[in-house]
Write an enzyme that holds these catalytic residues in place. Sequence first.
Site, PDB file in Angstrom:
ATOM      1  N   ASP A  15       0.525  -1.571  -0.054  1.00 54.82           N
ATOM      2  CA  ASP A  15       0.324  -0.086   0.044  1.00 54.82           C
ATOM      3  C   ASP A  15       0.625   1.150  -0.060  1.00 54.82           C
ATOM      4  O   ASP A  15       2.225   1.134   0.586  1.00 54.82           O
ATOM      5  CB  ASP A  15      -0.412  -0.151   1.625  1.00 54.82           C
ATOM      6  CG  ASP A  15      -1.827   0.866   0.956  1.00 54.82           C
ATOM      7  OD1 ASP A  15      -2.676   1.522  -0.141  1.00 54.82           O
ATOM      8  OD2 ASP A  15      -2.858   1.166   2.231  1.00 54.82           O
ATOM      9  N   GLY A  16       0.367   1.967  -0.889  1.00 51.51           N
ATOM     10  CA  GLY A  16       1.436   3.559  -0.912  1.00 51.51           C
ATOM     11  C   GLY A  16       1.662   4.109  -1.700  1.00 51.51           C
ATOM     12  O   GLY A  16       1.499   5.823  -2.291  1.00 51.51           O
ATOM     13  N   TRP A  20       2.924   7.578  -2.854  1.00 47.72           N
ATOM     14  CA  TRP A  20       4.450   8.125  -2.668  1.00 47.72           C
ATOM     15  C   TRP A  20       3.948   9.134  -4.078  1.00 47.72           C
ATOM     16  O   TRP A  20       5.215   9.813  -5.076  1.00 47.72           O
ATOM     17  CB  TRP A  20       4.613   6.522  -3.180  1.00 47.72           C
ATOM     18  CG  TRP A  20       6.088   6.698  -3.700  1.00 47.72           C
ATOM     19  CD1 TRP A  20       6.976   7.051  -3.205  1.00 47.72           C
ATOM     20  CD2 TRP A  20       6.741   6.601  -4.894  1.00 47.72           C
ATOM     21  NE1 TRP A  20       8.156   6.144  -3.632  1.00 47.72           N
ATOM     22  CE2 TRP A  20       7.896   6.441  -5.177  1.00 47.72           C
ATOM     23  CE3 TRP A  20       6.449   6.958  -6.475  1.00 47.72           C
ATOM     24  CZ2 TRP A  20       8.767   7.138  -6.121  1.00 47.72           C
ATOM     25  CZ3 TRP A  20       7.241   7.068  -7.165  1.00 47.72           C
ATOM     26  CH2 TRP A  20       8.594   6.967  -7.520  1.00 47.72           C
ATOM     27  N   HIS A  32       2.379   3.242  -9.090  1.00 49.06           N
ATOM     28  CA  HIS A  32       1.831   1.898  -9.626  1.00 49.06           C
ATOM     29  C   HIS A  32       2.699   1.253 -10.011  1.00 49.06           C
ATOM     30  O   HIS A  32       3.164   0.037  -9.918  1.00 49.06           O
ATOM     31  CB  HIS A  32       0.667   2.474 -10.353  1.00 49.06           C
ATOM     32  CG  HIS A  32      -0.394   2.164  -8.946  1.00 49.06           C
ATOM     33  ND1 HIS A  32      -0.300   1.835  -8.045  1.00 49.06           N
ATOM     34  CD2 HIS A  32      -1.740   3.343  -9.637  1.00 49.06           C
ATOM     35  CE1 HIS A  32      -2.165   1.936  -7.389  1.00 49.06           C
ATOM     36  NE2 HIS A  32      -2.831   3.286  -8.599  1.00 49.06           N
ATOM     37  N   LEU A 126      10.193 -20.763  -6.003  1.00 51.44           N
ATOM     38  CA  LEU A 126       9.285 -19.869  -4.417  1.00 51.44           C
ATOM     39  C   LEU A 126       7.883 -19.818  -5.132  1.00 51.44           C
ATOM     40  O   LEU A 126       7.663 -19.632  -6.747  1.00 51.44           O
ATOM     41  CB  LEU A 126      10.182 -18.408  -4.713  1.00 51.44           C
ATOM     42  CG  LEU A 126       8.817 -17.180  -4.351  1.00 51.44           C
ATOM     43  CD1 LEU A 126       9.308 -17.051  -3.086  1.00 51.44           C
ATOM     44  CD2 LEU A 126       9.637 -15.843  -5.085  1.00 51.44           C
ATOM     45  N   ARG A 189      -3.953  -1.945   9.151  1.00 48.78           N
ATOM     46  CA  ARG A 189      -5.896  -2.562   8.461  1.00 48.78           C
ATOM     47  C   ARG A 189      -5.812  -3.677   7.576  1.00 48.78           C
ATOM     48  O   ARG A 189      -4.038  -3.975   7.156  1.00 48.78           O
ATOM     49  CB  ARG A 189      -6.656  -1.738   8.571  1.00 48.78           C
ATOM     50  CG  ARG A 189      -6.450  -0.623   7.310  1.00 48.78           C
ATOM     51  CD  ARG A 189      -7.862  -0.647   6.552  1.00 48.78           C
ATOM     52  NE  ARG A 189      -7.745   0.721   5.786  1.00 48.78           N
ATOM     53  CZ  ARG A 189      -7.951   1.851   5.878  1.00 48.78           C
ATOM     54  NH1 ARG A 189      -7.911   2.601   6.795  1.00 48.78           N
ATOM     55  NH2 ARG A 189      -7.485   2.869   4.688  1.00 48.78           N
TER      56      ARG A 189
HETATM   57  C1  IPE Z   1      -5.037  -2.584  -0.151  1.00 43.26           C
HETATM   58  O1  IPE Z   1      -5.446  -1.431  -0.521  1.00 43.26           O
HETATM   59  C2  IPE Z   1      -5.550  -3.645  -1.267  1.00 43.26           C
HETATM   60  C3  IPE Z   1      -3.533  -3.121  -2.143  1.00 43.26           C
HETATM   61  C4  IPE Z   1      -2.433  -3.431  -1.559  1.00 43.26           C
HETATM   62  C5  IPE Z   1      -3.865  -4.273  -3.368  1.00 43.26           C
HETATM   63  P1  IPE Z   1      -6.017  -0.048  -0.449  1.00 43.26           P
HETATM   64  O2  IPE Z   1      -5.617   0.770  -0.132  1.00 43.26           O
HETATM   65  O3  IPE Z   1      -7.765  -0.726  -1.227  1.00 43.26           O
HETATM   66  O4  IPE Z   1      -7.323  -0.264   1.024  1.00 43.26           O
HETATM   67  P2  IPE Z   1      -7.961   0.766   1.943  1.00 43.26           P
HETATM   68  O5  IPE Z   1      -8.702   1.516   0.762  1.00 43.26           O
HETATM   69  O6  IPE Z   1      -6.738   2.234   2.348  1.00 43.26           O
HETATM   70  O7  IPE Z   1      -7.771  -0.421   3.202  1.00 43.26           O
HETATM   71  C1  IPE Z   2      -2.189   0.061  -3.343  1.00 42.74           C
HETATM   72  O1  IPE Z   2      -1.516   1.529  -3.594  1.00 42.74           O
HETATM   73  C2  IPE Z   2      -1.771  -0.490  -4.845  1.00 42.74           C
HETATM   74  C3  IPE Z   2      -3.445  -0.785  -5.082  1.00 42.74           C
HETATM   75  C4  IPE Z   2      -4.527  -0.263  -4.245  1.00 42.74           C
HETATM   76  C5  IPE Z   2      -3.888  -1.126  -6.314  1.00 42.74           C
HETATM   77  P1  IPE Z   2      -2.718   2.440  -2.952  1.00 42.74           P
HETATM   78  O2  IPE Z   2      -3.005   2.778  -4.710  1.00 42.74           O
HETATM   79  O3  IPE Z   2      -3.939   2.031  -2.276  1.00 42.74           O
HETATM   80  O4  IPE Z   2      -1.486   3.796  -3.040  1.00 42.74           O
HETATM   81  P2  IPE Z   2      -2.583   4.938  -1.511  1.00 42.74           P
HETATM   82  O5  IPE Z   2      -3.194   3.779  -0.552  1.00 42.74           O
HETATM   83  O6  IPE Z   2      -3.907   5.765  -2.045  1.00 42.74           O
HETATM   84  O7  IPE Z   2      -1.421   5.707  -1.459  1.00 42.74           O
HETATM   85 MG    MG Z   3      -4.166   2.352  -0.455  1.00 43.28          MG
END
Ligand code: IPE
Ligand code: IPE
Ligand code: MG
Length: 248
Positions: A15-16, A20, A32, A126, A189
């Site tokens: 996530d993030g 970023w 991404h 793996l 979470r």
């Molecule tokens: C969880 O991240 C799903 C993936 C990393 C693929 P999200 O960004 O969708 O989760 P929430 O919305 O913060 O809970």
């Molecule tokens: C996780 O990063 C990748 C996917 C859910 C596809 P996010 O796109 O959720 O990135 P943030 O949480 O918005 O920074």
């Molecule tokens: Mg996210």
Amino acid sequence: MTAPPVPHHLAIIMDGNGRWAQQRHRPRIIGHRAGARAVKRCVEFCLQRGIGALTLFAFSSENWSRPAEEVGGLMKLFLGALEREVEELHRLGAQLRFIGERGRFDASIQARMQAAETLTARNTRLYLNIAASYGGRQDIAQAARALAEDVAAGRLTAAQIDEDTLSARMALADQPAPDLFIRTGGELRISNFLLWQMAYTELWFTDALWPDVDATLLQAALDDYATRERRFGLTSAQIKGSPIGKTP
Ligand code: IPE
Ligand code: IPE
Ligand code: MG
């Protein structure tokens, strides 16, 4: 000195990516793309450390509801990664598996997923599981449906439904449950990841954003994991002297 235990199965919520990119005043898709490069670093790390299975949350059931532009960009990224990276992963000895509702993807992506699984099916170095269009609740629901179908067809009685028969119908039933879960991006979470499979998984969270992940950060998670006492409901005294608490 015995080597500290390395998790056999590592599960990660990557996530993030969006934040970023935002920090750099760039569109989310740039994050991404940087995230995809971090996936490669993570796979390399797992191979180097002898981690047997890696499950990456790439796209959740709920992520389909993001703006069409972002979903479209992610689909292009998936397809590109499937076209470019699978051969190399095969050469490295990774066995690829996609978990989730793959029927929701375009036929071109579904075909590439199937081809990648077939190509790498005999690899054992793996187990690389990609959760895409995956939801933990959906996974449990489809397992329940499979049980119901078995009962309706007379292959199983209702009395035979227990944790084992349900487990056998969940995604990744043939692999040990994740030992260690990592979530980057600062949220504390599970976001509908492997709900059933993570009942006794050790959890580790970091504020680092996924595109910034490197071997040093992953090693910090492993070092923390090595200090955990996994009790599985038993007492500490029961665990000491038994291999269960230290089994990777
Ligand atoms: C969880 O991240 C799903 C993936 C990393 C693929 P999200 O960004 O969708 O989760 P929430 O919305 O913060 O809970
Ligand atoms: C996780 O990063 C990748 C996917 C859910 C596809 P996010 O796109 O959720 O990135 P943030 O949480 O918005 O920074
Ligand atoms: Mg996210």
